[in-house]
Design a protein around this motif. Sequence first.
Motif, mmCIF file in Angstrom:
data_model
loop_
_atom_site.group_PDB
_atom_site.id
_atom_site.type_symbol
_atom_site.label_atom_id
_atom_site.label_comp_id
_atom_site.label_asym_id
_atom_site.label_seq_id
_atom_site.Cartn_x
_atom_site.Cartn_y
_atom_site.Cartn_z
ATOM 1 N N ALA A 105 0.831 -1.202 0.000
ATOM 2 C CA ALA A 105 0.000 0.000 0.000
ATOM 3 C C ALA A 105 0.868 1.255 0.000
ATOM 4 O O ALA A 105 0.499 2.264 -0.592
ATOM 5 C CB ALA A 105 -0.924 -0.003 1.205
ATOM 6 N N GLN A 106 2.048 1.202 0.627
ATOM 7 C CA GLN A 106 2.934 2.351 0.645
ATOM 8 C C GLN A 106 3.614 2.539 -0.705
ATOM 9 O O GLN A 106 4.019 3.640 -1.035
ATOM 10 C CB GLN A 106 3.997 2.184 1.731
ATOM 11 N N LEU A 107 3.733 1.489 -1.479
ATOM 12 C CA LEU A 107 4.405 1.567 -2.765
ATOM 13 C C LEU A 107 3.527 2.182 -3.855
ATOM 14 O O LEU A 107 4.026 2.581 -4.892
ATOM 15 C CB LEU A 107 4.871 0.178 -3.206
ATOM 16 N N ILE A 108 2.230 2.234 -3.620
ATOM 17 C CA ILE A 108 1.303 2.752 -4.624
ATOM 18 C C ILE A 108 0.472 3.863 -3.970
ATOM 19 O O ILE A 108 -0.656 3.639 -3.557
ATOM 20 C CB ILE A 108 0.390 1.636 -5.179
ATOM 21 N N PRO A 109 1.028 5.063 -3.864
ATOM 22 C CA PRO A 109 0.304 6.158 -3.209
ATOM 23 C C PRO A 109 -1.037 6.435 -3.873
ATOM 24 O O PRO A 109 -1.157 6.412 -5.099
ATOM 25 C CB PRO A 109 1.244 7.358 -3.368
ATOM 26 N N GLY A 110 -2.051 6.673 -3.059
ATOM 27 C CA GLY A 110 -3.379 6.991 -3.564
ATOM 28 C C GLY A 110 -4.208 5.788 -3.959
ATOM 29 O O GLY A 110 -5.360 5.922 -4.339
ATOM 30 N N THR A 111 -3.630 4.602 -3.870
ATOM 31 C CA THR A 111 -4.331 3.384 -4.253
ATOM 32 C C THR A 111 -4.939 2.734 -3.017
ATOM 33 O O THR A 111 -4.298 2.616 -1.987
ATOM 34 C CB THR A 111 -3.364 2.382 -4.918
ATOM 35 N N THR A 112 -6.181 2.321 -3.138
ATOM 36 C CA THR A 112 -6.830 1.572 -2.068
ATOM 37 C C THR A 112 -6.577 0.100 -2.323
ATOM 38 O O THR A 112 -7.016 -0.444 -3.340
ATOM 39 C CB THR A 112 -8.346 1.861 -2.044
ATOM 40 N N LEU A 113 -5.858 -0.519 -1.424
ATOM 41 C CA LEU A 113 -5.515 -1.933 -1.563
ATOM 42 C C LEU A 113 -6.717 -2.796 -1.204
ATOM 43 O O LEU A 113 -7.329 -2.610 -0.153
ATOM 44 C CB LEU A 113 -4.329 -2.260 -0.654
ATOM 45 N N PHE A 114 -7.081 -3.719 -2.083
ATOM 46 C CA PHE A 114 -8.165 -4.658 -1.784
ATOM 47 C C PHE A 114 -7.524 -5.938 -1.275
ATOM 48 O O PHE A 114 -6.981 -6.728 -2.034
ATOM 49 C CB PHE A 114 -9.040 -4.934 -3.007
ATOM 50 N N ASP A 115 -7.573 -6.095 0.050
ATOM 51 C CA ASP A 115 -6.998 -7.274 0.697
ATOM 52 C C ASP A 115 -8.077 -7.935 1.549
ATOM 53 O O ASP A 115 -9.268 -7.611 1.412
ATOM 54 C CB ASP A 115 -5.768 -6.879 1.525
ATOM 55 N N GLY A 116 -7.670 -8.847 2.414
ATOM 56 C CA GLY A 116 -8.638 -9.549 3.253
ATOM 57 C C GLY A 116 -9.452 -8.611 4.126
ATOM 58 O O GLY A 116 -10.659 -8.789 4.292
ATOM 59 N N GLY A 117 -8.799 -7.588 4.680
ATOM 60 C CA GLY A 117 -9.510 -6.621 5.503
ATOM 61 C C GLY A 117 -10.552 -5.855 4.708
ATOM 62 O O GLY A 117 -11.677 -5.640 5.175
ATOM 63 N N ALA A 118 -10.178 -5.442 3.508
ATOM 64 C CA ALA A 118 -11.122 -4.724 2.655
ATOM 65 C C ALA A 118 -12.277 -5.635 2.250
ATOM 66 O O ALA A 118 -13.426 -5.199 2.181
ATOM 67 C CB ALA A 118 -10.411 -4.175 1.423
ATOM 68 N N ALA A 119 -11.978 -6.900 1.995
ATOM 69 C CA ALA A 119 -13.021 -7.852 1.618
ATOM 70 C C ALA A 119 -14.033 -8.019 2.752
ATOM 71 O O ALA A 119 -15.244 -8.046 2.512
ATOM 72 C CB ALA A 119 -12.407 -9.196 1.243
ATOM 73 N N ARG A 120 -13.533 -8.113 3.975
ATOM 74 C CA ARG A 120 -14.441 -8.227 5.127
ATOM 75 C C ARG A 120 -15.254 -6.941 5.291
ATOM 76 O O ARG A 120 -16.461 -6.986 5.509
ATOM 77 C CB ARG A 120 -13.666 -8.541 6.398
ATOM 78 N N LYS A 121 -14.585 -5.812 5.180
ATOM 79 C CA LYS A 121 -15.236 -4.514 5.338
ATOM 80 C C LYS A 121 -16.323 -4.312 4.286
ATOM 81 O O LYS A 121 -17.387 -3.771 4.565
ATOM 82 C CB LYS A 121 -14.178 -3.408 5.227
ATOM 83 N N GLY A 122 -16.068 -4.754 3.069
ATOM 84 C CA GLY A 122 -16.983 -4.504 1.961
ATOM 85 C C GLY A 122 -17.949 -5.617 1.644
ATOM 86 O O GLY A 122 -18.660 -5.547 0.639
ATOM 87 N N TYR A 123 -18.011 -6.645 2.502
ATOM 88 C CA TYR A 123 -18.818 -7.817 2.179
ATOM 89 C C TYR A 123 -20.259 -7.457 1.803
ATOM 90 O O TYR A 123 -20.774 -7.909 0.773
ATOM 91 C CB TYR A 123 -18.813 -8.823 3.332
ATOM 92 N N ALA A 124 -20.931 -6.639 2.618
ATOM 93 C CA ALA A 124 -22.341 -6.311 2.356
ATOM 94 C C ALA A 124 -22.492 -5.570 1.027
ATOM 95 O O ALA A 124 -23.381 -5.889 0.223
ATOM 96 C CB ALA A 124 -22.910 -5.478 3.498
ATOM 97 N N LEU A 125 -21.629 -4.601 0.798
ATOM 98 C CA LEU A 125 -21.673 -3.832 -0.452
ATOM 99 C C LEU A 125 -21.426 -4.726 -1.653
ATOM 100 O O LEU A 125 -22.142 -4.667 -2.656
ATOM 101 C CB LEU A 125 -20.638 -2.701 -0.403
ATOM 102 N N ASN A 126 -20.437 -5.589 -1.556
ATOM 103 C CA ASN A 126 -20.110 -6.476 -2.669
ATOM 104 C C ASN A 126 -21.213 -7.500 -2.906
ATOM 105 O O ASN A 126 -21.522 -7.835 -4.057
ATOM 106 C CB ASN A 126 -18.757 -7.142 -2.435
#
Length: 116
Positions: free
Chosen positions: A5-26
């Motif tokens: 995530a630090q290597l790609i400034p401004g990019t939202t990394l889709f990882d396991g945490g994001a998958a859990r966070k976005g489950y309902a939306l997805n």
Amino acid sequence: MTTEAQLIPGTTLFDGGAARKGYALNAMCFSFNEKANRDAFLADESSYMDRYGLTPEQRESVVSRDILGMIAAGGNIYYLAKLAGIFGLNVQDVGSMQTGVSVEKFKEMLLAQGRG
């Protein structure tokens, strides 16, 4: 330690945490594979979002048509493409938003990368 995530400034990394966070939306976006569900969403967006238990952040992003906000709220672009389509947007429109350039410039960038 440097993270991806630090290597790609401004990019939202889709990882396991994001998958859990976005489950309902997805899950809601996945439902849009069926036309009846797209129609139900358009008829009553609020009730449709209630069915899936979207968080306040996710709901606000959907209501304001903020695709980048949806990504930040855990949305996966492959599922969000279904919702973006309901809003009349395609993946190139979203790519333009992510990169901060016009759709035409984004298309030129894609073509240039394809040429090598």
